[in-house]
Design a protein around this motif. Structure first.
Motif, PDB file in Angstrom:
ATOM      1  N   PHE A  78      46.332  47.408  39.776  1.00  0.00           N
ATOM      2  CA  PHE A  78      45.546  47.379  41.008  1.00  0.00           C
ATOM      3  C   PHE A  78      46.429  47.738  42.199  1.00  0.00           C
ATOM      4  O   PHE A  78      47.589  47.326  42.271  1.00  0.00           O
ATOM      5  N   ASN A  99      41.023  41.511  47.320  1.00  0.00           N
ATOM      6  CA  ASN A  99      41.353  42.258  46.106  1.00  0.00           C
ATOM      7  C   ASN A  99      41.859  41.298  45.024  1.00  0.00           C
ATOM      8  O   ASN A  99      41.432  41.362  43.876  1.00  0.00           O
ATOM      9  N   TYR A 106      36.159  48.144  40.809  1.00  0.00           N
ATOM     10  CA  TYR A 106      37.460  48.764  41.117  1.00  0.00           C
ATOM     11  C   TYR A 106      37.864  49.635  39.940  1.00  0.00           C
ATOM     12  O   TYR A 106      37.923  49.156  38.805  1.00  0.00           O
ATOM     13  N   ARG A 164      36.481  52.510  44.416  1.00  0.00           N
ATOM     14  CA  ARG A 164      36.271  51.056  44.467  1.00  0.00           C
ATOM     15  C   ARG A 164      35.158  50.789  45.466  1.00  0.00           C
ATOM     16  O   ARG A 164      34.879  51.607  46.350  1.00  0.00           O
ATOM     17  N   TRP A 210      34.901  44.832  46.824  1.00  0.00           N
ATOM     18  CA  TRP A 210      36.047  44.420  46.007  1.00  0.00           C
ATOM     19  C   TRP A 210      37.205  43.982  46.895  1.00  0.00           C
ATOM     20  O   TRP A 210      37.960  43.083  46.537  1.00  0.00           O
ATOM     21  N   THR A 211      37.342  44.608  48.065  1.00  0.00           N
ATOM     22  CA  THR A 211      38.528  44.372  48.895  1.00  0.00           C
ATOM     23  C   THR A 211      38.232  43.838  50.291  1.00  0.00           C
ATOM     24  O   THR A 211      39.139  43.348  50.950  1.00  0.00           O
TER      25      THR A 211
END
Length: 170
Positions: free
Chosen positions: A22, A34, A56, A62, A66-67
């Motif tokens: 990642f 994340n 992701y 992504r 997700w972040t």
């Protein structure tokens, strides 16, 4: 089904380093959401590949959820599909290990930090809730040690979905 234990095990393995599978978002505003997304995924929550889902593949493939702190919150609390993280906002007395906390710190205009609950000593104060996170890397840090302006507790509901109850009749 979501395994809270596996999510915590992942958090403990990677809390002070980065999984090379990642991207490390510390240089792009922070890696906290994340990291929590990774914990949930390795805890068994499947990705949701809808255009506004939770997934992701790599830095350029992504979902914002997700972040991003607010995007994660919006997706998780509004997700009605069978895939991706599902959560509901709750209060401190209803959270469990493996649930999520999001913080707005003093001086901030919005929520900027996402943390995984990894231990609960009680429900008397924020000092009883221990969290593990990235960006400000910490393992089992008491929530009450943060300079909190506002807090959101997110109860992960994936582990209560699709439970089959069998009654045994003699």
């Amino acid at each position: 089904m979501y395994s809270r234990q596996k999510a915590v095990e992942y958090a403990y393995k990677w809390w002070n380093s980065r999984n090379p599978a990642f991207y490390d978002f510390d240089g792009l505003g922070g890696d906290c959401t994340n990291f929590v997304s990774q914990c949930l995924f390795f805890g068994g929550i499947s990705m949701n590949y809808n255009s506004l889902g939770w997934y992701y593949n790599n830095l350029n493939s992504r979902s914002p959820s997700w972040t991003g702190v607010d995007e994660f919150y919006s997706f998780a609390t509004q997700n009605t599909s069978s895939y991706g993280v599902k959560a509901k906002e709750t209060d401190i007395s209803k959270i469990s290990v493996g649930d999520i906390v999001q913080l707005k710190l003093v001086g901030e205009d919005e929520f900027h930090h996402t943390l995984l609950v990894t231990k609960i000593l009680g429900y008397q104060s924020y000092l009883d809730i221990l969290v593990t996170c990235h960006t400000y890397d910490a393992k089992d840090k008491p929530l009450g040690t943060y300079n909190i302006q506002d807090v959101r507790f997110l109860k992960i509901t994936n582990d209560t979905q699709n439970i089959v109850r069998i009654q045994i009749i003699n």
